[in-house]
Write a protein that holds these residues in place. Structure first.
Motif, PDB file in Angstrom:
ATOM      1  N   THR A  59       0.834  -1.204   0.000  1.00  0.00           N
ATOM      2  CA  THR A  59       0.000   0.000   0.000  1.00  0.00           C
ATOM      3  C   THR A  59       0.865   1.248   0.000  1.00  0.00           C
ATOM      4  O   THR A  59       0.587   2.209  -0.722  1.00  0.00           O
ATOM      5  N   LEU A  60       1.916   1.249   0.783  1.00  0.00           N
ATOM      6  CA  LEU A  60       2.814   2.400   0.805  1.00  0.00           C
ATOM      7  C   LEU A  60       3.507   2.583  -0.542  1.00  0.00           C
ATOM      8  O   LEU A  60       3.651   3.714  -1.029  1.00  0.00           O
ATOM      9  N   ARG A  61       3.920   1.506  -1.167  1.00  0.00           N
ATOM     10  CA  ARG A  61       4.532   1.603  -2.508  1.00  0.00           C
ATOM     11  C   ARG A  61       3.537   2.183  -3.513  1.00  0.00           C
ATOM     12  O   ARG A  61       3.896   3.041  -4.325  1.00  0.00           O
ATOM     13  N   ASP A  62       2.293   1.707  -3.452  1.00  0.00           N
ATOM     14  CA  ASP A  62       1.265   2.214  -4.363  1.00  0.00           C
ATOM     15  C   ASP A  62       0.981   3.694  -4.107  1.00  0.00           C
ATOM     16  O   ASP A  62       0.742   4.462  -5.040  1.00  0.00           O
ATOM     17  N   THR A  63       1.017   4.094  -2.844  1.00  0.00           N
ATOM     18  CA  THR A  63       0.796   5.495  -2.495  1.00  0.00           C
ATOM     19  C   THR A  63       1.900   6.362  -3.068  1.00  0.00           C
ATOM     20  O   THR A  63       1.642   7.433  -3.622  1.00  0.00           O
ATOM     21  N   ILE A  64       3.122   5.889  -2.956  1.00  0.00           N
ATOM     22  CA  ILE A  64       4.248   6.633  -3.531  1.00  0.00           C
ATOM     23  C   ILE A  64       4.110   6.707  -5.048  1.00  0.00           C
ATOM     24  O   ILE A  64       4.293   7.756  -5.658  1.00  0.00           O
ATOM     25  N   SER A  65       3.764   5.587  -5.666  1.00  0.00           N
ATOM     26  CA  SER A  65       3.608   5.554  -7.132  1.00  0.00           C
ATOM     27  C   SER A  65       2.483   6.459  -7.600  1.00  0.00           C
ATOM     28  O   SER A  65       2.553   7.035  -8.677  1.00  0.00           O
ATOM     29  N   ALA A  66       1.424   6.584  -6.800  1.00  0.00           N
ATOM     30  CA  ALA A  66       0.288   7.425  -7.191  1.00  0.00           C
ATOM     31  C   ALA A  66       0.665   8.903  -7.178  1.00  0.00           C
ATOM     32  O   ALA A  66      -0.003   9.723  -7.807  1.00  0.00           O
ATOM     33  N   GLY A  67       1.736   9.256  -6.483  1.00  0.00           N
ATOM     34  CA  GLY A  67       2.212  10.636  -6.480  1.00  0.00           C
ATOM     35  C   GLY A  67       1.390  11.592  -5.652  1.00  0.00           C
ATOM     36  O   GLY A  67       1.542  12.803  -5.775  1.00  0.00           O
ATOM     37  N   CYS A  68       0.531  11.097  -4.815  1.00  0.00           N
ATOM     38  CA  CYS A  68      -0.283  11.986  -3.989  1.00  0.00           C
ATOM     39  C   CYS A  68       0.565  12.634  -2.907  1.00  0.00           C
ATOM     40  O   CYS A  68       1.339  11.975  -2.229  1.00  0.00           O
ATOM     41  N   ASP A  69       0.386  13.965  -2.761  1.00  0.00           N
ATOM     42  CA  ASP A  69       1.087  14.693  -1.715  1.00  0.00           C
ATOM     43  C   ASP A  69       0.136  15.166  -0.631  1.00  0.00           C
ATOM     44  O   ASP A  69       0.570  15.677   0.386  1.00  0.00           O
ATOM     45  N   ASP A  70      -1.145  15.045  -0.864  1.00  0.00           N
ATOM     46  CA  ASP A  70      -2.145  15.521   0.086  1.00  0.00           C
ATOM     47  C   ASP A  70      -3.032  14.341   0.475  1.00  0.00           C
ATOM     48  O   ASP A  70      -3.682  13.739  -0.374  1.00  0.00           O
ATOM     49  N   LEU A  71      -3.044  14.018   1.747  1.00  0.00           N
ATOM     50  CA  LEU A  71      -3.783  12.851   2.225  1.00  0.00           C
ATOM     51  C   LEU A  71      -5.274  12.960   1.929  1.00  0.00           C
ATOM     52  O   LEU A  71      -5.885  12.007   1.432  1.00  0.00           O
ATOM     53  N   VAL A  72      -5.874  14.098   2.177  1.00  0.00           N
ATOM     54  CA  VAL A  72      -7.313  14.258   1.958  1.00  0.00           C
ATOM     55  C   VAL A  72      -7.633  14.237   0.473  1.00  0.00           C
ATOM     56  O   VAL A  72      -8.579  13.572   0.039  1.00  0.00           O
ATOM     57  N   ALA A  73      -6.824  14.924  -0.346  1.00  0.00           N
ATOM     58  CA  ALA A  73      -7.068  14.924  -1.789  1.00  0.00           C
ATOM     59  C   ALA A  73      -6.920  13.523  -2.349  1.00  0.00           C
ATOM     60  O   ALA A  73      -7.713  13.088  -3.189  1.00  0.00           O
ATOM     61  N   CYS A  74      -5.939  12.791  -1.876  1.00  0.00           N
ATOM     62  CA  CYS A  74      -5.738  11.419  -2.333  1.00  0.00           C
ATOM     63  C   CYS A  74      -6.939  10.564  -1.948  1.00  0.00           C
ATOM     64  O   CYS A  74      -7.434   9.766  -2.743  1.00  0.00           O
ATOM     65  N   ALA A  75      -7.429  10.728  -0.736  1.00  0.00           N
ATOM     66  CA  ALA A  75      -8.557   9.938  -0.251  1.00  0.00           C
ATOM     67  C   ALA A  75      -9.809  10.191  -1.070  1.00  0.00           C
ATOM     68  O   ALA A  75     -10.649   9.291  -1.219  1.00  0.00           O
ATOM     69  N   GLU A  76      -9.951  11.396  -1.608  1.00  0.00           N
ATOM     70  CA  GLU A  76     -11.133  11.729  -2.401  1.00  0.00           C
ATOM     71  C   GLU A  76     -11.003  11.260  -3.846  1.00  0.00           C
ATOM     72  O   GLU A  76     -11.975  11.260  -4.583  1.00  0.00           O
ATOM     73  N   SER A  77      -9.831  10.832  -4.246  1.00  0.00           N
ATOM     74  CA  SER A  77      -9.601  10.378  -5.617  1.00  0.00           C
ATOM     75  C   SER A  77     -10.079   8.941  -5.777  1.00  0.00           C
ATOM     76  O   SER A  77      -9.970   8.117  -4.871  1.00  0.00           O
ATOM     77  N   THR A  78     -10.591   8.617  -6.944  1.00  0.00           N
ATOM     78  CA  THR A  78     -11.057   7.245  -7.214  1.00  0.00           C
ATOM     79  C   THR A  78      -9.897   6.264  -7.345  1.00  0.00           C
ATOM     80  O   THR A  78     -10.081   5.068  -7.187  1.00  0.00           O
ATOM     81  N   CYS A  79      -8.706   6.770  -7.636  1.00  0.00           N
ATOM     82  CA  CYS A  79      -7.555   5.883  -7.761  1.00  0.00           C
ATOM     83  C   CYS A  79      -6.686   5.867  -6.503  1.00  0.00           C
ATOM     84  O   CYS A  79      -5.544   5.414  -6.528  1.00  0.00           O
ATOM     85  N   CYS A  80      -7.232   6.334  -5.416  1.00  0.00           N
ATOM     86  CA  CYS A  80      -6.492   6.391  -4.164  1.00  0.00           C
ATOM     87  C   CYS A  80      -6.099   4.986  -3.703  1.00  0.00           C
ATOM     88  O   CYS A  80      -6.950   4.105  -3.569  1.00  0.00           O
ATOM     89  N   PRO A  81      -4.822   4.761  -3.472  1.00  0.00           N
ATOM     90  CA  PRO A  81      -4.381   3.439  -3.029  1.00  0.00           C
ATOM     91  C   PRO A  81      -4.527   3.219  -1.514  1.00  0.00           C
ATOM     92  O   PRO A  81      -4.336   2.118  -1.029  1.00  0.00           O
ATOM     93  N   LEU A  82      -4.882   4.284  -0.786  1.00  0.00           N
ATOM     94  CA  LEU A  82      -4.998   4.147   0.662  1.00  0.00           C
ATOM     95  C   LEU A  82      -6.248   3.345   1.034  1.00  0.00           C
ATOM     96  O   LEU A  82      -7.299   3.512   0.429  1.00  0.00           O
ATOM     97  N   PRO A  83      -6.135   2.500   2.046  1.00  0.00           N
ATOM     98  CA  PRO A  83      -7.246   1.610   2.431  1.00  0.00           C
ATOM     99  C   PRO A  83      -8.267   2.314   3.320  1.00  0.00           C
ATOM    100  O   PRO A  83      -8.402   2.016   4.494  1.00  0.00           O
ATOM    101  N   LEU A  84      -8.999   3.274   2.728  1.00  0.00           N
ATOM    102  CA  LEU A  84      -9.945   4.044   3.526  1.00  0.00           C
ATOM    103  C   LEU A  84     -11.303   3.369   3.655  1.00  0.00           C
ATOM    104  O   LEU A  84     -11.988   3.553   4.646  1.00  0.00           O
ATOM    105  N   SER A  85     -11.696   2.612   2.653  1.00  0.00           N
ATOM    106  CA  SER A  85     -12.998   1.938   2.736  1.00  0.00           C
ATOM    107  C   SER A  85     -12.930   0.628   1.974  1.00  0.00           C
ATOM    108  O   SER A  85     -12.986   0.598   0.762  1.00  0.00           O
ATOM    109  N   GLY A  86     -12.775  -0.446   2.716  1.00  0.00           N
ATOM    110  CA  GLY A  86     -12.737  -1.757   2.076  1.00  0.00           C
ATOM    111  C   GLY A  86     -11.388  -2.049   1.469  1.00  0.00           C
ATOM    112  O   GLY A  86     -10.400  -1.410   1.758  1.00  0.00           O
TER     113      GLY A  86
END
Length: 152
Positions: free
Chosen positions: A111-138
């Motif tokens: 998950t951390l590797r995917d987060t780095i690859s996704a290039g997100c610098d903002d946790l909230v913006a990343c969470a709102e993205s459909t391609c967010c790799p963070l495990p926020l829901s399911g």
């Protein structure tokens, strides 16, 4: 070393622990209360060095002090016929725990590797993205909890 044993500082140095650890292990019952010199110094048998090294090794293998105490007690009472209390059974249980933690850590690493690859610098913006790799829901969050991923 004196003729009748090791003083606290000598034992601590030989075993690679500090003197407070010795006193703590005594309070916990991992070490027997030592004899005292005429001057009041604690005097430990030389084999206490080995016991301390065993305790520290068991801790490095992931055993808690309570688990170490149980293992030492089982060894003292020679319960070799009881497979539920000995080192073999406890080591098997600990191995299962370690393997589960490795599985969990693998999911976290990926998950951390995917987060780095996704290039997100903002946790909230990343969470709102459909391609967010963070495990926020399911998905991976369920994997982190040990369950099966939920469909999205």
């Amino acid at each position: 070393m004196t003729g009748s044993g090791l003083r606290s500082g000598q034992l601590a140095d030989a075993a690679g622990v500090n003197q407070q650890t010795l006193r703590y292990y005594e309070r916990r019952g991992l070490l027997a209360s030592p004899q005292r010199s005429p001057g009041g110094h604690r005097l430990y048998p030389a084999e206490t060095v080995t016991l301390l090294r065993v305790i520290k090794t068991a801790q490095r293998l992931g055993f808690t002090l309570n688990e170490v105490a149980h293992l030492l007690e089982a060894g003292r009472h020679q319960h070799r016929g009881r497979s539920d209390t000995g080192l073999q059974a406890r080591a098997r249980d600990k191995l299962i725990e370690v393997e589960q933690r490795l599985t969990d850590l693998t999911v976290i690493r990926d998950t951390l590797r995917d987060t780095i690859s996704a290039g997100c610098d903002d946790l909230v913006a990343c969470a709102e993205s459909t391609c967010c790799p963070l495990p926020l829901s399911g998905g991976r969050m369920d994997q982190l909890r040990g369950g099966k991923p939920r469909p999205r």
